[in-house]
Design a protein around this motif. Structure first.
Motif: not given
Length: 199
Positions: A85, A90, A96, A99-100, A103-104, A107
């Motif tokens: 991953y 990525q 990134e 950020d993942d 926000k997720r 994850i």
């Protein structure tokens, strides 16, 4: 037993190599490998969690050595899953990745689970068990929240198959409940006691 277990546990890697070299990688190979390694990590962890109930309820004591082997294989595939991953999906883009992570939700659950699994893998040896004493058992109880986190990670990651993926969390919860002593004693009443013939 240890070498045999690891040999069996590494077969999915060989199978994956065969699929990619002989049958082709498909339109999105990174996503496919990411999914498969995550699924294998989950299945090995579930297998490790299942050993104790099978030993206590089913009296299958021969399975006891597999608890550690399956747990380490679960960590191994979970680590590979995370590396794929971060590196291939990525591209080590830390902005990134952060950020993942923020926000997720799935994850976050997956990364926290891997971090919690790390000390369990590092202290899975007999030397660490002796050095930590009673603290070793307390530390390794982290496998229960880890199991829940991984079950949630897998379920939430399946955007188009949320209901179908909920089996993972359900099995984790069931395996944790099967460690509850009153439930174990109740289930043992319905199972025949194995008889051993004297030689």
């Amino acid at each position: 037993m240890r070498y045999f277990g690891w040999s069996l546990g590494l077969l999915p890697i060989l199978w994956l190599g065969y699929v990619f070299t002989v049958e082709g990688s498909g339109p999105n190979p990174v996503t496919e490998v990411l999914h498969l390694t995550g699924l294998w990590g989950l299945c090995f962890l579930l297998g490790s969690l299942a050993v104790r109930p099978l030993v206590q309820i089913g009296k299958l004591r021969a399975l006891q050595p597999w608890k550690k082997i399956l747990g380490l294989l679960g960590f191994f595939y979970g680590a590979i899953h995370s590396l794929i991953y971060m590196a291939l999906d990525q591209g080590w883009d830390w902005a990134e990745l952060i950020d993942d992570f923020t926000k997720r939700v799935h994850i976050r659950f997956g990364m926290i689970a891997l971090i919690l699994l790390l000390p369990l893998a590092l202290t899975s040896n007999l030397g660490s068990q002796k050095a930590l004493g009673r603290k070793w058992k307390t530390l390794h109880r982290l496998v229960f929240p880890v199991g829940v986190l991984i079950g949630l990670h897998y379920m939430l990651a399946r955007k188009t198959g949320f209901d179908r993926a909920s089996w993972a969390l359900a099995i984790v919860v069931l395996l944790i409940l099967l460690r509850w002593k009153p439930l174990i004693l109740r289930l043992q009443k319905f199972l025949p006691t194995p008889s051993y013939k004297k030689s």
